[in-house]
Design a protein around this motif. Structure first.
Motif, PDB file in Angstrom:
ATOM      1  N   GLU A   1      -3.814  -4.419  -6.734  1.00 31.96           N
ATOM      2  CA  GLU A   1      -4.676  -4.377  -7.588  1.00 31.96           C
ATOM      3  C   GLU A   1      -6.151  -4.874  -7.131  1.00 31.96           C
ATOM      4  O   GLU A   1      -7.223  -4.416  -7.456  1.00 31.96           O
ATOM      5  CB  GLU A   1      -4.376  -4.732  -8.986  1.00 31.96           C
ATOM      6  N   TYR A   2      -5.802  -5.819  -6.517  1.00 27.71           N
ATOM      7  CA  TYR A   2      -7.080  -6.843  -5.996  1.00 27.71           C
ATOM      8  C   TYR A   2      -7.725  -6.192  -4.775  1.00 27.71           C
ATOM      9  O   TYR A   2      -8.953  -5.909  -4.603  1.00 27.71           O
ATOM     10  CB  TYR A   2      -6.358  -8.063  -5.597  1.00 27.71           C
ATOM     11  N   LEU A   3      -6.835  -5.473  -3.961  1.00 28.50           N
ATOM     12  CA  LEU A   3      -7.508  -4.748  -2.856  1.00 28.50           C
ATOM     13  C   LEU A   3      -8.224  -3.737  -3.127  1.00 28.50           C
ATOM     14  O   LEU A   3      -9.238  -3.040  -2.736  1.00 28.50           O
ATOM     15  CB  LEU A   3      -6.254  -4.574  -1.656  1.00 28.50           C
ATOM     16  N   TYR A   4      -7.530  -2.804  -4.054  1.00 28.27           N
ATOM     17  CA  TYR A   4      -8.299  -1.762  -4.624  1.00 28.27           C
ATOM     18  C   TYR A   4      -9.737  -2.163  -5.231  1.00 28.27           C
ATOM     19  O   TYR A   4     -10.725  -1.450  -5.047  1.00 28.27           O
ATOM     20  CB  TYR A   4      -7.550  -1.277  -5.949  1.00 28.27           C
ATOM     21  N   GLY A   5      -9.751  -3.210  -5.955  1.00 33.13           N
ATOM     22  CA  GLY A   5     -11.207  -3.846  -6.277  1.00 33.13           C
ATOM     23  C   GLY A   5     -12.230  -3.946  -5.082  1.00 33.13           C
ATOM     24  O   GLY A   5     -13.334  -3.550  -5.249  1.00 33.13           O
TER      25      GLY A   5
ATOM     26  N   PRO B   1      -7.816   2.385   1.717  1.00 31.18           N
ATOM     27  CA  PRO B   1      -7.609   3.652   1.069  1.00 31.18           C
ATOM     28  C   PRO B   1      -6.363   3.557   0.646  1.00 31.18           C
ATOM     29  O   PRO B   1      -6.000   4.794  -0.467  1.00 31.18           O
ATOM     30  CB  PRO B   1      -7.859   4.536   2.268  1.00 31.18           C
ATOM     31  N   GLU B   2      -5.130   3.167   0.988  1.00 32.68           N
ATOM     32  CA  GLU B   2      -4.051   2.887   0.182  1.00 32.68           C
ATOM     33  C   GLU B   2      -3.668   1.296  -0.078  1.00 32.68           C
ATOM     34  O   GLU B   2      -3.129   0.780   0.900  1.00 32.68           O
ATOM     35  CB  GLU B   2      -2.907   3.445   1.437  1.00 32.68           C
ATOM     36  N   PRO B   3      -3.955   1.139  -1.209  1.00 35.53           N
ATOM     37  CA  PRO B   3      -3.840  -0.305  -1.555  1.00 35.53           C
ATOM     38  C   PRO B   3      -2.279  -0.915  -1.680  1.00 35.53           C
ATOM     39  O   PRO B   3      -2.177  -2.098  -0.878  1.00 35.53           O
ATOM     40  CB  PRO B   3      -4.472  -0.413  -2.989  1.00 35.53           C
ATOM     41  N   LEU B   4      -1.530   0.197  -2.104  1.00 35.10           N
ATOM     42  CA  LEU B   4      -0.227  -0.580  -1.999  1.00 35.10           C
ATOM     43  C   LEU B   4       0.681  -0.742  -0.960  1.00 35.10           C
ATOM     44  O   LEU B   4       1.155  -1.947  -0.413  1.00 35.10           O
ATOM     45  CB  LEU B   4       0.729   0.343  -2.960  1.00 35.10           C
ATOM     46  N   PRO B   5       0.553   0.324   0.063  1.00 28.27           N
ATOM     47  CA  PRO B   5       1.106  -0.036   1.510  1.00 28.27           C
ATOM     48  C   PRO B   5       0.229  -1.318   1.956  1.00 28.27           C
ATOM     49  O   PRO B   5       0.885  -1.776   2.993  1.00 28.27           O
ATOM     50  CB  PRO B   5       1.033   1.260   2.074  1.00 28.27           C
ATOM     51  N   THR B   6      -1.033  -1.197   1.927  1.00 25.40           N
ATOM     52  CA  THR B   6      -1.682  -2.397   2.539  1.00 25.40           C
ATOM     53  C   THR B   6      -1.324  -3.717   1.890  1.00 25.40           C
ATOM     54  O   THR B   6      -1.149  -4.619   2.698  1.00 25.40           O
ATOM     55  CB  THR B   6      -3.341  -2.204   2.340  1.00 25.40           C
TER      56      THR B   6
END
Length: 225
Positions: free
Chosen positions: A145-149, A159-164
């Protein structure tokens, strides 16, 4: 009426304390001898409770085991949910998460839990499921969620927050944790651990192309953490 309410509160508090005592006793016994050899009688003796209360609270040995894993995972992951990171830049946030993550992983309790998951998981397939859903999966979702922000704000490319997020955790614990938990080496001294985490975070920042503005931070993004 008031006396009845007080009695109910006291009874509930006693039952909560008994439940925690049994969970702590189960962890101690199972970490010592493994799930298969751990007896309910030994757990009851160590907790000071009764077999009938154990069955009332957990239903079975498997139910107690599952509750103990969830309880231990919650304790281990608690630190990762509490840091006040809202005033820091993105790199500082990732460093703080990395340090909290490794402090948790390197505790004797966390290492014992992981060894148990690995040794007992083949016989009891639900154990790894409980472990991951109660611990790592929650951290990955929060970090994603943080990386998505950061991505949405244009501070980084994710582009792919969860795998990242999962890759971040793997990068941070890496070979060091594997060697410690397997007994190949002793836990690192603070200076070594700090340098190890800094290298991992700097590498991760390059991977996600964290912009200088993202390093400095954006209060609106950081508040989401």
């Amino acid at each position: 009426m008031k006396e009845t309410g007080v009695a109910e509160v006291e009874q509930s508090a006693k039952m909560t304390a008994r439940r925690q005592a049994m969970l702590d006793a189960a962890a101690a016994v199972i970490f010592e001898v493994g799930y298969e050899r751990a007896s309910l009688a030994a757990i009851v003796r160590r907790s000071g409770g009764s077999l009938s209360t154990l069955y009332q609270l957990f239903g079975s040995k498997e139910g107690l085991f599952e509750a103990m894993i969830a309880d231990r995972c919650a304790c281990i992951m608690a630190e990762l949910s509490s840091p006040d990171l809202s005033a820091r830049g993105a790199r500082a946030v990732l460093l703080a998460v990395g340090h909290a993550f490794m402090r948790v992983l390197l505790t004797p309790d966390a290492q014992a839990l992981w060894r148990m998951v690995m040794s007992e998981g083949i016989k009891f397939p639900r154990l790894p499921q409980i472990f991951f859903s109660s611990g790592p999966d929650r951290l990955h979702a929060r970090l994603a969620e943080y990386l998505y922000g950061l991505d949405q704000a244009g501070c980084a490319r994710v582009p792919e927050p969860l795998p990242t997020a999962k890759a971040f955790c793997i990068l941070v614990h890496g070979d060091l944790y594997n060697r410690v938990v397997s007994g190949v080496r002793s836990p690192p001294e603070p200076a070594e651990l700090s340098a190890y985490i800094e290298r991992a975070v700097d590498m991760f920042c390059l991977i996600i192309q964290l912009a200088p503005a993202g390093e400095a931070g954006d209060g609106r993004i950081l508040d989401r953490w």
